[in-house]
Every structure is written in structure tokens, then in C-alpha cells.
Write a protein that holds these residues in place. Structure first.
Motif, PDB file in Angstrom:
ATOM      1  N   GLY A 262       0.812  -1.204   0.000  1.00  0.00           N
ATOM      2  CA  GLY A 262       0.000   0.000   0.000  1.00  0.00           C
ATOM      3  C   GLY A 262       0.840   1.246   0.000  1.00  0.00           C
ATOM      4  N   GLU A 263       0.150   2.363   0.184  1.00  0.00           N
ATOM      5  CA  GLU A 263       0.793   3.667   0.192  1.00  0.00           C
ATOM      6  C   GLU A 263       0.641   4.283   1.570  1.00  0.00           C
ATOM      7  OE1 GLU A 263       0.911   6.414  -3.351  1.00  0.00           O
ATOM      8  OE2 GLU A 263      -0.573   7.420  -2.074  1.00  0.00           O
ATOM      9  N   LEU A 264       1.758   4.699   2.137  1.00  0.00           N
ATOM     10  CA  LEU A 264       1.784   5.354   3.442  1.00  0.00           C
ATOM     11  C   LEU A 264       2.047   6.834   3.222  1.00  0.00           C
ATOM     12  CD1 LEU A 264       1.898   4.929   6.597  1.00  0.00           C
ATOM     13  CD2 LEU A 264       4.373   4.901   6.308  1.00  0.00           C
ATOM     14  N   THR A 265       1.162   7.669   3.756  1.00  0.00           N
ATOM     15  CA  THR A 265       1.314   9.118   3.631  1.00  0.00           C
ATOM     16  C   THR A 265       1.557   9.698   5.008  1.00  0.00           C
ATOM     17  OG1 THR A 265      -0.139   9.156   1.709  1.00  0.00           O
ATOM     18  CG2 THR A 265       0.239  11.258   2.833  1.00  0.00           C
ATOM     19  N   LEU A 266       2.693  10.382   5.144  1.00  0.00           N
ATOM     20  CA  LEU A 266       3.114  11.009   6.400  1.00  0.00           C
ATOM     21  C   LEU A 266       3.756  12.337   6.050  1.00  0.00           C
ATOM     22  CD1 LEU A 266       3.757  10.872   9.481  1.00  0.00           C
ATOM     23  CD2 LEU A 266       5.829   9.632   8.868  1.00  0.00           C
ATOM     24  N   LYS A 267       3.374  13.379   6.719  1.00  0.00           N
ATOM     25  CA  LYS A 267       3.906  14.724   6.468  1.00  0.00           C
ATOM     26  C   LYS A 267       3.707  15.153   5.021  1.00  0.00           C
ATOM     27  CE  LYS A 267       7.648  16.156   8.353  1.00  0.00           C
ATOM     28  NZ  LYS A 267       9.036  16.343   8.795  1.00  0.00           N
ATOM     29  N   GLY A 268       2.613  14.694   4.403  1.00  0.00           N
ATOM     30  CA  GLY A 268       2.319  15.066   3.031  1.00  0.00           C
ATOM     31  C   GLY A 268       3.139  14.322   1.992  1.00  0.00           C
ATOM     32  N   ILE A 269       3.935  13.353   2.421  1.00  0.00           N
ATOM     33  CA  ILE A 269       4.774  12.568   1.519  1.00  0.00           C
ATOM     34  C   ILE A 269       4.224  11.148   1.471  1.00  0.00           C
ATOM     35  CG2 ILE A 269       7.100  11.656   1.117  1.00  0.00           C
ATOM     36  CD1 ILE A 269       8.121  14.105   2.774  1.00  0.00           C
ATOM     37  N   SER A 270       4.010  10.639   0.253  1.00  0.00           N
ATOM     38  CA  SER A 270       3.479   9.288   0.069  1.00  0.00           C
ATOM     39  C   SER A 270       4.539   8.385  -0.540  1.00  0.00           C
ATOM     40  CB  SER A 270       2.250   9.313  -0.842  1.00  0.00           C
ATOM     41  OG  SER A 270       1.215  10.075  -0.259  1.00  0.00           O
ATOM     42  N   ASN A 271       4.670   7.198   0.019  1.00  0.00           N
ATOM     43  CA  ASN A 271       5.596   6.194  -0.490  1.00  0.00           C
ATOM     44  C   ASN A 271       4.965   4.822  -0.363  1.00  0.00           C
ATOM     45  OD1 ASN A 271       8.162   7.585  -1.140  1.00  0.00           O
ATOM     46  ND2 ASN A 271       8.098   8.168   1.011  1.00  0.00           N
ATOM     47  N   PRO A 272       5.361   3.897  -1.252  1.00  0.00           N
ATOM     48  CA  PRO A 272       4.867   2.528  -1.134  1.00  0.00           C
ATOM     49  C   PRO A 272       5.506   1.820   0.060  1.00  0.00           C
ATOM     50  CG  PRO A 272       6.431   2.690  -2.945  1.00  0.00           C
ATOM     51  CD  PRO A 272       6.232   4.074  -2.412  1.00  0.00           C
ATOM     52  N   VAL A 273       4.741   0.956   0.700  1.00  0.00           N
ATOM     53  CA  VAL A 273       5.247   0.125   1.794  1.00  0.00           C
ATOM     54  C   VAL A 273       4.714  -1.290   1.623  1.00  0.00           C
ATOM     55  CG1 VAL A 273       5.491   2.005   3.462  1.00  0.00           C
ATOM     56  CG2 VAL A 273       3.381   0.727   3.382  1.00  0.00           C
ATOM     57  N   LYS A 274       5.405  -2.210   2.268  1.00  0.00           N
ATOM     58  CA  LYS A 274       5.013  -3.609   2.263  1.00  0.00           C
ATOM     59  C   LYS A 274       5.029  -4.079   3.714  1.00  0.00           C
ATOM     60  CE  LYS A 274       8.025  -6.657   0.942  1.00  0.00           C
ATOM     61  NZ  LYS A 274       8.940  -7.527   0.204  1.00  0.00           N
ATOM     62  N   LEU A 275       3.925  -4.672   4.156  1.00  0.00           N
ATOM     63  CA  LEU A 275       3.794  -5.135   5.531  1.00  0.00           C
ATOM     64  C   LEU A 275       3.498  -6.629   5.550  1.00  0.00           C
ATOM     65  CD1 LEU A 275       1.511  -2.215   6.755  1.00  0.00           C
ATOM     66  CD2 LEU A 275       3.964  -2.447   7.170  1.00  0.00           C
ATOM     67  N   ASP A 276       4.079  -7.318   6.509  1.00  0.00           N
ATOM     68  CA  ASP A 276       3.801  -8.737   6.693  1.00  0.00           C
ATOM     69  C   ASP A 276       2.616  -8.881   7.641  1.00  0.00           C
ATOM     70  OD1 ASP A 276       6.025  -9.594   5.130  1.00  0.00           O
ATOM     71  OD2 ASP A 276       7.338  -9.158   6.816  1.00  0.00           O
ATOM     72  N   VAL A 277       1.666  -9.728   7.272  1.00  0.00           N
ATOM     73  CA  VAL A 277       0.448  -9.902   8.054  1.00  0.00           C
ATOM     74  C   VAL A 277       0.269 -11.372   8.388  1.00  0.00           C
ATOM     75  CG1 VAL A 277      -2.049  -9.581   8.121  1.00  0.00           C
ATOM     76  CG2 VAL A 277      -0.621  -7.913   6.910  1.00  0.00           C
ATOM     77  N   GLU A 278       0.125 -11.638   9.672  1.00  0.00           N
ATOM     78  CA  GLU A 278      -0.230 -12.976  10.132  1.00  0.00           C
ATOM     79  C   GLU A 278      -1.718 -12.968  10.453  1.00  0.00           C
ATOM     80  OE1 GLU A 278       0.621 -15.992  13.859  1.00  0.00           O
ATOM     81  OE2 GLU A 278       2.000 -14.321  13.502  1.00  0.00           O
ATOM     82  N   TYR A 279      -2.464 -13.802   9.765  1.00  0.00           N
ATOM     83  CA  TYR A 279      -3.910 -13.899   9.974  1.00  0.00           C
ATOM     84  C   TYR A 279      -4.141 -14.892  11.102  1.00  0.00           C
ATOM     85  CZ  TYR A 279      -8.725 -15.299   8.883  1.00  0.00           C
ATOM     86  OH  TYR A 279     -10.062 -15.592   8.942  1.00  0.00           O
ATOM     87  N   ASN A 280      -4.795 -14.439  12.167  1.00  0.00           N
ATOM     88  CA  ASN A 280      -5.001 -15.260  13.355  1.00  0.00           C
ATOM     89  C   ASN A 280      -6.384 -15.897  13.422  1.00  0.00           C
ATOM     90  OD1 ASN A 280      -2.375 -14.664  14.342  1.00  0.00           O
ATOM     91  ND2 ASN A 280      -3.120 -12.670  14.993  1.00  0.00           N
TER      92      ASN A 280
END
Length: 182
Positions: free
Chosen positions: A103-121
């Protein structure tokens, strides 16, 4: 197929971070106020669309002076940029319990792509009849990618703060509504 909407149970969820401090320990913090919404096809989270909004003024490192510093222009500029936002672009199912959330993370008006690992419980019914889904989320970002570069050198070499920020979250979602496909 039906569309399912999920909302955050804030009482049973947490969003935190860790950053290297003085190059010898990790400093941990969290955000006390954030929202997560997800939309899935039926209960299939690999089809999901995820939106996260974080109230940056709710940062908590268990030190009021440090929290105030993190809110100012050296770090997050909360008066100008009160929210952090994440919007998913795709979810890749690795196996029954593991996903990679892009997804895209927007912080301080700056957007960058990120990748997160998700464990489904899994999904369960609570004692009041609501369906809940649980997730453990982790990832890493470089803070300078969002213009958060405040730092200082140490006499022994290295810097006061590390560049890498670890993101850690425990998320519990409650099924809010199911809409039948038209």
C-alpha cells in the motif's frame, strides 16, 4: 458473493513502533488513536481493501517531553500534518495464515509505497454474537523517506537515532455489515 465491511475494535488493538536509540537499545512507542476499515469479498481477506488513519497527536512513548518533541517540526509537524494514512493497493496471500499487504503510506504530506507482513489469526464469534478477525502486522520503513530526519552524532560514532523504524500492530476487526452482491 457478498461485500463485507470490517471496523477496528480499538480496545483490543494496538499500533506501535520501535527505533534504535543511541545504537544500543530500541525505543518503543505507540499511537493511542487510530482507525482501520476493511472491505472484503465474503470473509476472504486476500480480496480486501484496507484504510488506516492515525491521529499523530496521540503518539505515546511514556515520556511527555519526548512526545511533545516528536509532535513538533523536528519530527512529525502534527500542527500541519495531523494524520498518517495508509491505503492498501494489493494483498498477496502467501498461505492460509500469511499475507503481504502492499500500500501507500502518507506522512507529512509525503506518500511512499510500503510492504507489511500480516499474520492472519483467524475469525471467531465473541460472546455477544459479533464476528471478529485478528491480525498481527509487522514491517520496516526508513523514516527519512517521509522527511523525518532529525538526528545527531554520537562521540563514539553512529547516530542518536536509527534510520529504520519497525512497525508492529495487533489488529482486531469486527464484522460490521454484509451487503449481497447485485
Amino acid at each position: 458473493m457478498a461485500t463485507t465491511k470490517w471496523i477496528l475494535d480499538p480496545v483490543h488493538s494496538e499500533l506501535g513502533f520501535r527505533i534504535k536509540h543511541l545504537m544500543i537499545t530500541n525505543l518503543s512507542g505507540s499511537f493511542n488513536s487510530f482507525q482501520v476499515e476493511a472491505t472484503t469479498t465474503d470473509d476472504d481477506f486476500s480480496t480486501g481493501a484496507i484504510a488506516v488513519t492515525v491521529d499523530m497527536s496521540s503518539i505515546n512513548t511514556n515520556n511527555q517531553q519526548r512526545d511533545a518533541h516528536l509532535r513538533n517540526s523536528d519530527f512529525f509537524e502534527v500542527d500541519k500534518h495531523p494524520e498518517l494514512k495508509f491505503t492498501s493497493s494489493k494483498i498477496v496471500k502467501e498461505d492460509d495464515d500469511t499475507f503481504v499487504l502492499h500500500g501507500e503510506l502518507t506522512l507529512k504530506g509525503i506518500s511512499n509505497p510500503v510492504k507489511l507482513d500480516v499474520e492472519y489469526n483467524g475469525i471467531t464469534k465473541d460472546p455477544w454474537g459479533s464476528e471478529r478477525a485478528g491480525f498481527s502486522v509487522s514491517g520496516k520503513i526508513k523514516r527519512s523517506d517521509w522527511g523525518v530526519s532529525f538526528n545527531g552524532p554520537l562521540e563514539t560514532g553512529g547516530m542518536i537515532l536509527g534510520e529504520e523504524v519497525k512497525i508492529l500492530a495487533e489488529i482486531q476487526l469486527v464484522k460490521e455489515a454484509v451487503a449481497a452482491a447485485v
